[in-house]
Design a protein around this motif. Structure first.
Motif, PDB file in Angstrom:
ATOM      1  N   THR A  63       0.965   4.111  -2.912  1.00  0.00           N
ATOM      2  CA  THR A  63       0.879   5.715  -2.604  1.00  0.00           C
ATOM      3  C   THR A  63       1.718   6.529  -3.137  1.00  0.00           C
ATOM      4  O   THR A  63       1.990   7.488  -3.595  1.00  0.00           O
ATOM      5  CB  THR A  63       0.671   5.768  -1.085  1.00  0.00           C
ATOM      6  OG1 THR A  63      -0.493   4.917  -0.781  1.00  0.00           O
ATOM      7  CG2 THR A  63       0.549   7.240  -0.578  1.00  0.00           C
ATOM      8  N   ARG A  83       0.875  -1.401  -0.178  1.00  0.00           N
ATOM      9  CA  ARG A  83      -0.071  -0.088  -0.184  1.00  0.00           C
ATOM     10  C   ARG A  83       0.798   1.285  -0.169  1.00  0.00           C
ATOM     11  O   ARG A  83       0.479   2.309  -0.515  1.00  0.00           O
ATOM     12  CB  ARG A  83      -1.081   0.051   1.086  1.00  0.00           C
ATOM     13  CG  ARG A  83      -2.301  -1.007   0.925  1.00  0.00           C
ATOM     14  CD  ARG A  83      -3.191  -0.758   2.176  1.00  0.00           C
ATOM     15  NE  ARG A  83      -4.142  -1.745   1.959  1.00  0.00           N
ATOM     16  CZ  ARG A  83      -4.030  -3.112   2.366  1.00  0.00           C
ATOM     17  NH1 ARG A  83      -3.258  -3.494   3.170  1.00  0.00           N
ATOM     18  NH2 ARG A  83      -5.162  -3.747   2.008  1.00  0.00           N
ATOM     19  N   ALA A  84       2.081   1.111   0.762  1.00  0.00           N
ATOM     20  CA  ALA A  84       2.950   2.490   0.722  1.00  0.00           C
ATOM     21  C   ALA A  84       3.452   2.551  -0.762  1.00  0.00           C
ATOM     22  O   ALA A  84       3.754   3.650  -1.196  1.00  0.00           O
ATOM     23  CB  ALA A  84       4.163   2.150   2.039  1.00  0.00           C
ATOM     24  N   GLN A 104       1.031   6.770 -10.446  1.00  0.00           N
ATOM     25  CA  GLN A 104       0.021   5.999  -9.962  1.00  0.00           C
ATOM     26  C   GLN A 104      -0.243   4.713 -10.952  1.00  0.00           C
ATOM     27  O   GLN A 104      -1.337   4.456 -11.156  1.00  0.00           O
ATOM     28  CB  GLN A 104      -1.280   6.938  -9.911  1.00  0.00           C
ATOM     29  CG  GLN A 104      -1.304   8.163  -8.820  1.00  0.00           C
ATOM     30  CD  GLN A 104      -2.426   8.954  -8.815  1.00  0.00           C
ATOM     31  OE1 GLN A 104      -3.270   8.886  -9.872  1.00  0.00           O
ATOM     32  NE2 GLN A 104      -2.528   9.795  -7.737  1.00  0.00           N
TER      33      GLN A 104
END
Length: 64
Positions: free
Chosen positions: A52, A48-49, A57
């Motif tokens: 982010t 998830r890091a 993206q």
């Protein structure tokens, strides 16, 4: 959890490699590779890091 990379967007900045090195790597030509498309839940925080941190993206997590 499944990791998906849009390689059309990816610029191989390697931020994901630094955050989740057991999931991502750069090859000898500096192209991003996914080492583990379905990492264990204990790597979820790192993945998830990486999602982010990706400046383009290009990384997503989808339910498998």
């Amino acid at each position: 959890m499944k990791v998906v990379v849009d390689f059309k967007l990816c610029e191989s900045n390697a931020l994901c490699v630094g955050l989740a090195p057991t999931v991502f790597e750069l090859d000898d030509n500096d192209y991003l590779n996914i080492l583990d498309e379905t990492p264990d839940e204990d790597l979820a925080k790192d993945v998830r890091a990486a999602v982010t941190a990706c400046p383009k993206q290009a990384i997503k997590i989808v339910d498998d």
